[in-house]
Structures are given as structure tokens and as C-alpha cells.
Design an enzyme around this catalytic site. Structure first.
Site, mmCIF file in Angstrom:
data_model
loop_
_atom_site.group_PDB
_atom_site.id
_atom_site.type_symbol
_atom_site.label_atom_id
_atom_site.label_comp_id
_atom_site.label_asym_id
_atom_site.label_seq_id
_atom_site.Cartn_x
_atom_site.Cartn_y
_atom_site.Cartn_z
ATOM 1 N N ASP A 1 -12.255 1.449 4.763
ATOM 2 C CA ASP A 1 -13.622 1.975 4.747
ATOM 3 C C ASP A 1 -13.658 3.156 3.777
ATOM 4 O OD1 ASP A 1 -12.506 4.111 6.067
ATOM 5 O OD2 ASP A 1 -13.494 3.731 7.984
ATOM 6 N N ASN B 1 -5.614 -2.830 3.704
ATOM 7 C CA ASN B 1 -4.578 -1.972 3.130
ATOM 8 C C ASN B 1 -3.363 -1.958 4.058
ATOM 9 O OD1 ASN B 1 -3.466 0.132 1.402
ATOM 10 N ND2 ASN B 1 -3.981 1.594 3.024
ATOM 11 N N ARG C 1 -5.252 4.350 -5.673
ATOM 12 C CA ARG C 1 -6.568 4.958 -5.955
ATOM 13 C C ARG C 1 -7.492 4.749 -4.778
ATOM 14 N NH1 ARG C 1 -5.524 8.257 -9.864
ATOM 15 N NH2 ARG C 1 -3.806 7.285 -10.969
ATOM 16 N N HIS D 1 -0.291 0.523 5.238
ATOM 17 C CA HIS D 1 0.042 1.945 5.221
ATOM 18 C C HIS D 1 1.361 2.165 5.970
ATOM 19 C CE1 HIS D 1 -0.741 6.219 4.957
ATOM 20 N NE2 HIS D 1 -0.377 6.336 6.216
ATOM 21 N N GLY E 1 -13.219 6.263 4.177
ATOM 22 C CA GLY E 1 -12.299 7.377 4.411
ATOM 23 C C GLY E 1 -10.907 7.074 3.864
ATOM 24 N N ARG F 1 -15.275 6.794 -12.108
ATOM 25 C CA ARG F 1 -14.691 5.908 -11.082
ATOM 26 C C ARG F 1 -15.620 4.760 -10.718
ATOM 27 N NH1 ARG F 1 -14.110 8.768 -6.223
ATOM 28 N NH2 ARG F 1 -12.905 7.023 -5.422
HETATM 29 C C1 GRF Z 1 4.068 0.628 0.515
HETATM 30 O O1 GRF Z 1 4.992 1.405 1.224
HETATM 31 C C2 GRF Z 1 2.697 0.742 1.130
HETATM 32 O O2 GRF Z 1 2.725 1.017 2.484
HETATM 33 C C3 GRF Z 1 2.089 1.891 0.391
HETATM 34 O O3 GRF Z 1 2.582 1.781 -0.916
HETATM 35 C C4 GRF Z 1 3.856 1.154 -0.896
HETATM 36 C C5 GRF Z 1 3.854 0.063 -1.921
HETATM 37 O O4 GRF Z 1 5.117 -0.508 -2.106
HETATM 38 N N1 GRF Z 1 0.642 1.848 0.509
HETATM 39 P P1 GRF Z 1 5.304 -1.787 -3.047
HETATM 40 O O5 GRF Z 1 4.749 -1.424 -4.433
HETATM 41 O O6 GRF Z 1 4.557 -2.927 -2.433
HETATM 42 O O7 GRF Z 1 6.776 -2.026 -3.111
#
Ligand code: GRF
Length: 205
Positions: free
Chosen positions: A143, A109, A93, A111, A145, A67
Site C-alpha cells: 500500500d 512485496n 524504490r 520483506h 506506506g 517519480r
Molecule cells: C530480500 O532479502 C528481500 O526481502 C528484500 O530485498 C532482498 C532481495 O534479495 N526486500 P534478492 O535480490 O532477491 O537476492
């Protein structure tokens, strides 16, 4: 001429990448200069190519499962392309500490839950199984985590009758497609800093 070059990493469909390409790429000095993936066949890479953005895939198998070696090659490529910010848009990843050290406070990111609730994989399914009535989206700094970094933006959506993940995802995706581009715009503008009294807290504006 771009004064804020960014990169996007994506493993899947790339609808969040598309939102970035459609709404922030080539606006306000922001330019997507690289789209990377861990999966050579990721549809996200095709979206980038269609927009004329450089792409590359860094499968773990090309680095004998190492990795750190994979992330070093990835970081080298992103920095060669000049990226100052790396947006994870469905990148599946965990990035190594060695990668993160190359982009201090420079990886964000999106989420599909209101962190710190439901981190990790299948967040919407976790939330449904828990029986929540309010779902949501979080954009945060990355970060070491799993979905633990300082929170930049969040938005909630009340779905008290939601029963299946597809129903929730429809609403969640629409929010993601606004929030991730908005966070990128704020960072590019220099409007995002950490509170010196509480480095977990992001100050906006
Ligand atoms: C999204 O729901 C995001 O929150 C998550 O992965 C998904 C990616 O969707 N981390 P896309 O490939 O952008 O349509």
C-alpha cells in the site's frame, strides 16, 4: 498459454526473482511476462534475460527525477506486457500512489522481518541490533506506506545465537524463496481475499 501473467521488479541480485523463475514461471498458467528495474545494471535483469523474459530499466534520471513520470512509464510497460500482478523482489524504490492505483490489490512485496516489526531498510540489521531471538519473513500487499500493507504469509525462524547479518540472511533467503512463490501461486489461484469485516486481514483459501 498464460492465464496469469505476472511481472517482477528487482533492484539487486535477484535471488528471489530466480526462485520465481524456477518454481512458478510456466507452471499452473503463471507466466513471468516482464522484469523491470530502476537500475539498468541490476544482475536480476540478466537472470530474466537468461530465462527469455522481457526486461526494461526505468532509472529515475531518465525522467528528470520525476517519480510519478517514471512510475507511469513503468506501469504502462507492465500493462502493455499484460501483467496482472507485480511482485517486488528486492525492489528498492517506493512506488507512487499513481502506480499502485494501476494495480489495485495487485502488488506484493517480500520483506526480511516479521512485520510490523522492523519495516524499511536494513530490517535484519535492525532486528539484530534489537536483540531478537526470532527472525522471519513477511509477504504482504503493497500500500502507500512503507511495508504496511495487509500480510499474506509469514514464517518465523528461531536464531537465538545469531550474531551477524550474513548468518541470518542465509536462513531468511531460504524462507523468502519459498514464501514469495507460494504467495504468487495462491493469488493466481484466486485463494487470497481481504476480510470484508477487517480489510487489513487477508483470508486464504
Ligand atoms: C530480500 O532479502 C528481500 O526481502 C528484500 O530485498 C532482498 C532481495 O534479495 N526486500 P534478492 O535480490 O532477491 O537476492
Amino acid at each position: 498459454m498464460s492465464n496469469f501473467p505476472i511481472a517482477v521488479l528487482a533492484s539487486g541480485t535477484g535471488s528471489n526473482l530466480q526462485a520465481i523463475l524456477d518454481t512458478v514461471h510456466c507452471h499452473d498458467g503463471i507466466e513471468v511476462v516482464a522484469v523491470g528495474s530502476d537500475i539498468a545494471a541490476a544482475p536480476a535483469l540478466e537472470r530474466a534475460r537468461r530465462a527469455g523474459v522481457a526486461t526494461a530499466a526505468f532509472p529515475l534520471a531518465d525522467h528528470d527525477g520525476d517519480r510519478v513520470a517514471r512510475d507511469t512509464a513503468l506501469a504502462d510497460w507492465l500493462q502493455e506486457r499484460g501483467a496482472r500482478l507485480v511482485a517486488l523482489a528486492g525492489y528498492m524504490r517506493l512506488l507512487t500512489p499513481q502506480f499502485l492505483a494501476r494495480f489495485p490489490l495487485g502488488v506484493v512485496n517480500v520483506h526480511p522481518a516479521l512485520l510490523p516489526a522492523f519495516p524499511g531498510l536494513r530490517a535484519v540489521e535492525q532486528a539484530l541490533a534489537h536483540g531478537v531471538r526470532v527472525f522471519g519473513v513477511t509477504v504482504h500487499f503493497v500500500d502507500e506506506g512503507v511495508d504496511t500493507g495487509p500480510i499474506i504469509l509469514q514464517r518465523a525462524v528461531e536464531l537465538p545465537r545469531a550474531r551477524d547479518a550474513d548468518e541470518v540472511f542465509e536462513q531468511i533467503h531460504a524462507i523468502e524463496h519459498e514464501l514469495l512463490p507460494e504467495a504468487i501461486r495462491l493469488i493466481a489461484r484466486g485463494a487470497v481475499t481481504l476480510d470484508p469485516d477487517n480489510p487489513r486481514r487477508v483470508l486464504l483459501g
